[in-house]
Motif scaffolding. Sequence first.
Motif, short mmCIF file in Angstrom:
data_model
loop_
_atom_site.label_atom_id
_atom_site.label_comp_id
_atom_site.label_asym_id
_atom_site.label_seq_id
_atom_site.Cartn_x
_atom_site.Cartn_y
_atom_site.Cartn_z
N ILE A 178 0.82 -1.20 0.00
CA ILE A 178 0.00 0.00 0.00
C ILE A 178 0.86 1.25 0.00
N GLY A 179 1.96 1.24 0.73
CA GLY A 179 2.83 2.41 0.79
C GLY A 179 3.41 2.78 -0.55
N LEU A 180 3.85 1.78 -1.30
CA LEU A 180 4.40 2.04 -2.64
C LEU A 180 3.30 2.49 -3.59
N ALA A 181 2.15 1.84 -3.53
CA ALA A 181 1.03 2.23 -4.40
C ALA A 181 0.59 3.66 -4.11
N THR A 182 0.56 4.04 -2.84
CA THR A 182 0.18 5.40 -2.48
C THR A 182 1.22 6.40 -2.94
N THR A 183 2.49 6.05 -2.80
CA THR A 183 3.56 6.92 -3.29
C THR A 183 3.38 7.20 -4.77
N GLU A 184 3.18 6.16 -5.54
CA GLU A 184 3.03 6.32 -6.99
C GLU A 184 1.79 7.15 -7.33
N ALA A 185 0.70 6.94 -6.59
CA ALA A 185 -0.52 7.70 -6.84
C ALA A 185 -0.35 9.17 -6.48
N LEU A 186 0.34 9.45 -5.39
CA LEU A 186 0.58 10.83 -4.99
C LEU A 186 1.44 11.56 -6.01
N ILE A 187 2.47 10.90 -6.49
CA ILE A 187 3.33 11.51 -7.51
C ILE A 187 2.53 11.77 -8.78
N ALA A 188 1.66 10.85 -9.15
CA ALA A 188 0.83 11.04 -10.34
C ALA A 188 -0.08 12.25 -10.20
N GLN A 189 -0.40 12.62 -8.95
CA GLN A 189 -1.25 13.78 -8.68
C GLN A 189 -0.44 15.05 -8.44
N GLY A 190 0.88 14.99 -8.66
CA GLY A 190 1.71 16.18 -8.59
C GLY A 190 2.48 16.39 -7.31
N ALA A 191 2.31 15.51 -6.33
CA ALA A 191 3.01 15.67 -5.05
C ALA A 191 4.44 15.15 -5.12
N SER A 192 5.28 15.67 -4.26
CA SER A 192 6.57 15.07 -3.97
C SER A 192 6.39 14.18 -2.75
N VAL A 193 7.06 13.04 -2.73
CA VAL A 193 6.83 12.06 -1.68
C VAL A 193 8.16 11.64 -1.04
N VAL A 194 8.23 11.81 0.26
CA VAL A 194 9.33 11.26 1.03
C VAL A 194 8.96 9.83 1.38
N MET A 195 9.70 8.89 0.84
CA MET A 195 9.43 7.47 1.03
C MET A 195 10.19 6.97 2.25
N VAL A 196 9.46 6.66 3.30
CA VAL A 196 10.07 6.24 4.57
C VAL A 196 10.03 4.71 4.64
N ASP A 197 11.20 4.12 4.83
CA ASP A 197 11.28 2.67 4.97
C ASP A 197 12.64 2.34 5.57
N ARG A 198 12.76 1.16 6.13
CA ARG A 198 14.05 0.74 6.67
C ARG A 198 14.93 0.07 5.63
N ASP A 199 14.35 -0.29 4.47
CA ASP A 199 15.05 -1.01 3.42
C ASP A 199 15.72 -0.02 2.48
N ALA A 200 16.98 0.33 2.80
CA ALA A 200 17.68 1.35 2.01
C ALA A 200 17.89 0.92 0.57
N ALA A 201 18.18 -0.34 0.35
CA ALA A 201 18.42 -0.82 -1.01
C ALA A 201 17.16 -0.71 -1.86
N ALA A 202 16.03 -1.10 -1.30
CA ALA A 202 14.77 -1.00 -2.04
C ALA A 202 14.43 0.45 -2.34
N LEU A 203 14.63 1.34 -1.35
CA LEU A 203 14.35 2.75 -1.57
C LEU A 203 15.21 3.33 -2.69
N ALA A 204 16.47 2.93 -2.73
CA ALA A 204 17.37 3.45 -3.77
C ALA A 204 16.87 3.06 -5.15
N LYS A 205 16.44 1.83 -5.33
CA LYS A 205 15.95 1.38 -6.63
C LYS A 205 14.64 2.09 -7.01
N ILE A 206 13.75 2.21 -6.04
CA ILE A 206 12.44 2.79 -6.33
C ILE A 206 12.55 4.28 -6.63
#
Length: 242
Positions: free
Chosen positions: A19-47
Amino acid sequence: MAELLNGKVAAVTGAASGIGLATTEALIAQGASVVMVDRDAAALAKITERLGDKAIAQVTDLLDAASCAAMVPEILAKTGRIDILHCNAGTYIGGDLTETDTATIDRMLNLNVNAVMKNVRDVIPHMIERKTGDIVVTCSVAGHMPIQWEPVYSGSKWAITCFVQTMRRQLNKHGIRVGQVSPGPVVSALLADWPADRLQAAKDSGSLIEPTEVSDAIIYMLTRSRNVTIRDMVVLPTNFDI
């Protein structure tokens, strides 16, 4: 479609999947900037590389007290403001209470309840100062009825329902909207400990929803006129029998 959240800055916890990733993508599609908070640094870097400049990585371990406390200050240092906080990170325990152990119970309550309360508490002064803001929490249909096969998870979500609805009343006078989204079973890592036969049966019967169907509800909540608060959206698979 118009970018209804153009220029907004959102922070989403548990943003590297589900849900967090889906919401991030939806927010960006609506023009927002999104700070993606997660403990998985490698995943965040790729995304964030895939999503571009509007996705900003924030490595935070919400189960570590110091890291959790540093989250909001670190986000503000990067972005200058937080218009939207989506407290989404969580974990799941199913089965009879005696089938789990106390350490696992502690971990669930710390992530599903305590971290949410801490994150909301930490962002409130910033939003009150600006006299505006949106706080959305991922709850669950399990926060509305006693689900006998998941007493710890259901208990954590009942606590969140109470917390969200009390904070809504505390903060509405400051121009801050607080609400929750309460999905039924979502295709995500949270269902990893469901028995394989039950999970397959749910898929076969159409009793699961996709993370994007939850993020659609969140976008709806956030794009209402400021005189409207959606206090809770229950999003169920049509064939979910409970």
